[in-house]
Design a protein around this motif. Structure first.
Motif, PDB file in Angstrom:
ATOM      1  N   ALA A   1      39.194  24.302  -0.983  1.00 20.42           N
ATOM      2  CA  ALA A   1      39.868  24.295  -1.995  1.00 20.42           C
ATOM      3  C   ALA A   1      39.561  23.236  -3.051  1.00 20.42           C
ATOM      4  CB  ALA A   1      41.271  24.434  -1.775  1.00 20.42           C
ATOM      5  N   PRO A   2      39.754  23.373  -4.404  1.00 17.63           N
ATOM      6  CA  PRO A   2      39.422  22.399  -5.097  1.00 17.63           C
ATOM      7  C   PRO A   2      40.129  21.188  -4.882  1.00 17.63           C
ATOM      8  CG  PRO A   2      39.812  24.235  -6.522  1.00 17.63           C
ATOM      9  CD  PRO A   2      40.173  24.384  -4.975  1.00 17.63           C
ATOM     10  N   GLY A   3      39.243  20.174  -4.479  1.00 22.59           N
ATOM     11  CA  GLY A   3      39.816  18.574  -4.311  1.00 22.59           C
ATOM     12  C   GLY A   3      40.177  18.562  -2.829  1.00 22.59           C
ATOM     13  N   LYS A   4      39.797  19.562  -2.087  1.00 25.62           N
ATOM     14  CA  LYS A   4      40.239  19.032  -0.686  1.00 25.62           C
ATOM     15  C   LYS A   4      38.803  19.459   0.097  1.00 25.62           C
ATOM     16  CE  LYS A   4      44.868  21.299  -0.856  1.00 25.62           C
ATOM     17  NZ  LYS A   4      45.819  22.225  -0.216  1.00 25.62           N
ATOM     18  N   GLU A   5      38.894  19.005   1.468  1.00 24.97           N
ATOM     19  CA  GLU A   5      37.814  19.160   2.335  1.00 24.97           C
ATOM     20  C   GLU A   5      37.631  20.456   2.875  1.00 24.97           C
ATOM     21  OE1 GLU A   5      37.978  14.599   4.193  1.00 24.97           O
ATOM     22  OE2 GLU A   5      38.258  16.309   5.702  1.00 24.97           O
ATOM     23  N   ARG A   6      36.376  20.683   3.393  1.00 28.43           N
ATOM     24  CA  ARG A   6      36.315  22.023   3.987  1.00 28.43           C
ATOM     25  C   ARG A   6      36.875  22.196   5.213  1.00 28.43           C
ATOM     26  NH1 ARG A   6      30.035  24.247   3.311  1.00 28.43           N
ATOM     27  NH2 ARG A   6      30.655  23.627   1.480  1.00 28.43           N
ATOM     28  N   GLU A   7      37.700  23.269   5.420  1.00 28.77           N
ATOM     29  CA  GLU A   7      38.220  23.572   6.566  1.00 28.77           C
ATOM     30  C   GLU A   7      38.025  24.856   7.401  1.00 28.77           C
ATOM     31  OE1 GLU A   7      42.793  23.911   5.622  1.00 28.77           O
ATOM     32  OE2 GLU A   7      42.291  25.896   4.525  1.00 28.77           O
ATOM     33  N   PHE A   8      38.323  24.909   8.474  1.00 30.01           N
ATOM     34  CA  PHE A   8      38.030  26.055   9.563  1.00 30.01           C
ATOM     35  C   PHE A   8      38.945  27.071   9.058  1.00 30.01           C
ATOM     36  CE2 PHE A   8      36.944  28.147  13.217  1.00 30.01           C
ATOM     37  CZ  PHE A   8      38.132  28.598  13.887  1.00 30.01           C
ATOM     38  N   VAL A   9      38.549  28.340   9.391  1.00 29.53           N
ATOM     39  CA  VAL A   9      39.295  29.478   9.135  1.00 29.53           C
ATOM     40  C   VAL A   9      39.410  30.357  10.368  1.00 29.53           C
ATOM     41  CG1 VAL A   9      39.636  31.754   7.863  1.00 29.53           C
ATOM     42  CG2 VAL A   9      39.033  29.543   6.633  1.00 29.53           C
ATOM     43  N   ALA A  10      38.279  30.944  11.013  1.00 28.34           N
ATOM     44  CA  ALA A  10      37.902  31.784  11.935  1.00 28.34           C
ATOM     45  C   ALA A  10      36.654  31.655  12.479  1.00 28.34           C
ATOM     46  CB  ALA A  10      38.418  33.123  11.837  1.00 28.34           C
ATOM     47  N   ALA A  11      36.509  32.016  13.586  1.00 31.33           N
ATOM     48  CA  ALA A  11      35.226  32.044  14.460  1.00 31.33           C
ATOM     49  C   ALA A  11      35.141  33.167  15.484  1.00 31.33           C
ATOM     50  CB  ALA A  11      34.810  30.724  14.808  1.00 31.33           C
ATOM     51  N   VAL A  12      33.734  33.528  15.610  1.00 31.63           N
ATOM     52  CA  VAL A  12      33.837  34.728  16.692  1.00 31.63           C
ATOM     53  C   VAL A  12      32.562  34.269  17.401  1.00 31.63           C
ATOM     54  CG1 VAL A  12      32.516  36.008  15.119  1.00 31.63           C
ATOM     55  CG2 VAL A  12      33.480  36.974  17.337  1.00 31.63           C
ATOM     56  N   ASN A  13      32.514  34.193  18.948  1.00 27.57           N
ATOM     57  CA  ASN A  13      31.144  34.058  19.447  1.00 27.57           C
ATOM     58  C   ASN A  13      30.096  35.201  19.468  1.00 27.57           C
ATOM     59  OD1 ASN A  13      32.003  35.697  21.410  1.00 27.57           O
ATOM     60  ND2 ASN A  13      31.279  34.712  23.140  1.00 27.57           N
ATOM     61  N   TRP A  14      28.810  35.072  20.070  1.00 23.55           N
ATOM     62  CA  TRP A  14      27.873  35.849  19.839  1.00 23.55           C
ATOM     63  C   TRP A  14      28.066  37.281  20.221  1.00 23.55           C
ATOM     64  CZ3 TRP A  14      26.693  37.552  24.795  1.00 23.55           C
ATOM     65  CH2 TRP A  14      26.921  36.250  25.788  1.00 23.55           C
ATOM     66  N   SER A  15      29.131  37.066  21.518  1.00 27.28           N
ATOM     67  CA  SER A  15      29.492  38.475  22.085  1.00 27.28           C
ATOM     68  C   SER A  15      30.623  39.320  21.359  1.00 27.28           C
ATOM     69  CB  SER A  15      30.091  37.942  23.583  1.00 27.28           C
ATOM     70  OG  SER A  15      31.170  37.662  23.652  1.00 27.28           O
ATOM     71  N   GLY A  16      31.442  38.483  20.473  1.00 26.29           N
ATOM     72  CA  GLY A  16      32.525  38.953  19.745  1.00 26.29           C
ATOM     73  C   GLY A  16      33.678  38.657  20.811  1.00 26.29           C
ATOM     74  N   LEU A  17      33.548  38.337  21.931  1.00 25.14           N
ATOM     75  CA  LEU A  17      34.754  38.331  22.874  1.00 25.14           C
ATOM     76  C   LEU A  17      35.610  36.892  22.933  1.00 25.14           C
ATOM     77  CD1 LEU A  17      33.245  40.080  26.056  1.00 25.14           C
ATOM     78  CD2 LEU A  17      34.709  41.031  24.167  1.00 25.14           C
ATOM     79  N   ASN A  18      35.163  35.906  22.215  1.00 22.93           N
ATOM     80  CA  ASN A  18      35.762  34.571  22.092  1.00 22.93           C
ATOM     81  C   ASN A  18      36.068  34.249  20.766  1.00 22.93           C
ATOM     82  OD1 ASN A  18      35.341  31.101  22.082  1.00 22.93           O
ATOM     83  ND2 ASN A  18      36.659  31.960  23.052  1.00 22.93           N
ATOM     84  N   ILE A  19      37.182  34.113  20.368  1.00 24.39           N
ATOM     85  CA  ILE A  19      37.818  34.311  19.042  1.00 24.39           C
ATOM     86  C   ILE A  19      38.555  33.165  18.646  1.00 24.39           C
ATOM     87  CG2 ILE A  19      39.037  35.308  17.239  1.00 24.39           C
ATOM     88  CD1 ILE A  19      37.376  38.129  17.906  1.00 24.39           C
ATOM     89  N   LEU A  20      38.661  32.657  17.406  1.00 24.71           N
ATOM     90  CA  LEU A  20      39.467  31.312  17.048  1.00 24.71           C
ATOM     91  C   LEU A  20      40.029  31.616  15.692  1.00 24.71           C
ATOM     92  CD1 LEU A  20      38.258  27.982  18.688  1.00 24.71           C
ATOM     93  CD2 LEU A  20      40.231  29.592  19.518  1.00 24.71           C
ATOM     94  N   TYR A  21      41.332  31.486  15.544  1.00 25.56           N
ATOM     95  CA  TYR A  21      41.930  31.216  14.173  1.00 25.56           C
ATOM     96  C   TYR A  21      42.431  29.922  13.950  1.00 25.56           C
ATOM     97  CZ  TYR A  21      41.255  36.403  14.181  1.00 25.56           C
ATOM     98  OH  TYR A  21      40.419  37.622  14.392  1.00 25.56           O
ATOM     99  N   ALA A  22      42.438  29.503  12.640  1.00 23.60           N
ATOM    100  CA  ALA A  22      43.255  28.468  12.140  1.00 23.60           C
ATOM    101  C   ALA A  22      44.891  28.808  12.159  1.00 23.60           C
ATOM    102  CB  ALA A  22      42.874  27.932  10.578  1.00 23.60           C
ATOM    103  N   ASP A  23      45.666  28.097  12.542  1.00 27.33           N
ATOM    104  CA  ASP A  23      47.025  28.389  12.360  1.00 27.33           C
ATOM    105  C   ASP A  23      47.445  29.017  11.341  1.00 27.33           C
ATOM    106  OD1 ASP A  23      48.222  25.623  14.630  1.00 27.33           O
ATOM    107  OD2 ASP A  23      47.369  27.782  15.093  1.00 27.33           O
ATOM    108  N   SER A  24      47.039  28.596  10.079  1.00 29.05           N
ATOM    109  CA  SER A  24      47.315  28.896   8.735  1.00 29.05           C
ATOM    110  C   SER A  24      47.124  30.158   8.401  1.00 29.05           C
ATOM    111  CB  SER A  24      46.900  27.975   7.561  1.00 29.05           C
ATOM    112  OG  SER A  24      45.417  28.042   7.812  1.00 29.05           O
ATOM    113  N   VAL A  25      46.022  31.062   9.207  1.00 31.37           N
ATOM    114  CA  VAL A  25      45.661  32.295   8.747  1.00 31.37           C
ATOM    115  C   VAL A  25      46.073  33.207   9.841  1.00 31.37           C
ATOM    116  CG1 VAL A  25      44.127  31.598   7.441  1.00 31.37           C
ATOM    117  CG2 VAL A  25      43.448  32.263   9.749  1.00 31.37           C
ATOM    118  N   LYS A  26      46.373  32.814  11.050  1.00 30.68           N
ATOM    119  CA  LYS A  26      46.678  33.759  12.432  1.00 30.68           C
ATOM    120  C   LYS A  26      47.749  34.775  12.056  1.00 30.68           C
ATOM    121  CE  LYS A  26      46.457  31.189  15.902  1.00 30.68           C
ATOM    122  NZ  LYS A  26      46.596  30.143  17.020  1.00 30.68           N
TER     123      LYS A  26
END
Length: 124
Positions: free
Chosen positions: A39-64
């Protein structure tokens, strides 16, 4: 791998968007993929990630519970379905990837390849 993000736009609060990130290159299926936002004036932040197999997934608390990350290795594409959008979700969204372990990381500096970003604006 080169990445191209798309799907951003203007949406009203409580609306939805689906972002796509298309990858070129034959090694996409070996890459862990993530979405970040800035966002403007803010640092880049993590939102979500998925591993190569699609089986390991993480979300930021703000979007969970509102966002869903998925990937289609046959299409070399990763998606971010964003539901119940809020004004605070307004940001430039970036997809990123790295060739790594089974478990994904949330750290910006672990991602070696970045797309160009797509703007999401949530406003009435």
């Amino acid at each position: 791998v080169q990445l191209q993000a798309s799907g951003g736009g203007l949406v009203q609060p409580a609306g939805y968007l689906r972002l796509s990130c298309a990858a070129s290159g034959r090694t996409f299926s070996n890459y862990n993929m993530g979405w970040f936002r800035q966002a403007p004036g803010k640092e880049r932040e993590f939102v979500a990630a998925v591993n190569w197999s699609g089986l390991n997934i993480l979300y930021a608390d703000s979007v969970k519970g509102r966002f869903t990350i998925s990937r289609d290795n046959a299409k070399s594409t990763v998606y971010l379905q964003m539901n119940n959008l809020k004004p605070e979700d307004t940001a430039v969204y970036y997809c990123a990837g790295y060739s790594g372990s089974y478990y994904v990381t949330t750290r910006v500096h672990d991602y070696t390849t970045w797309g160009q970003g797509t703007l999401v604006t949530v406003s009435s």
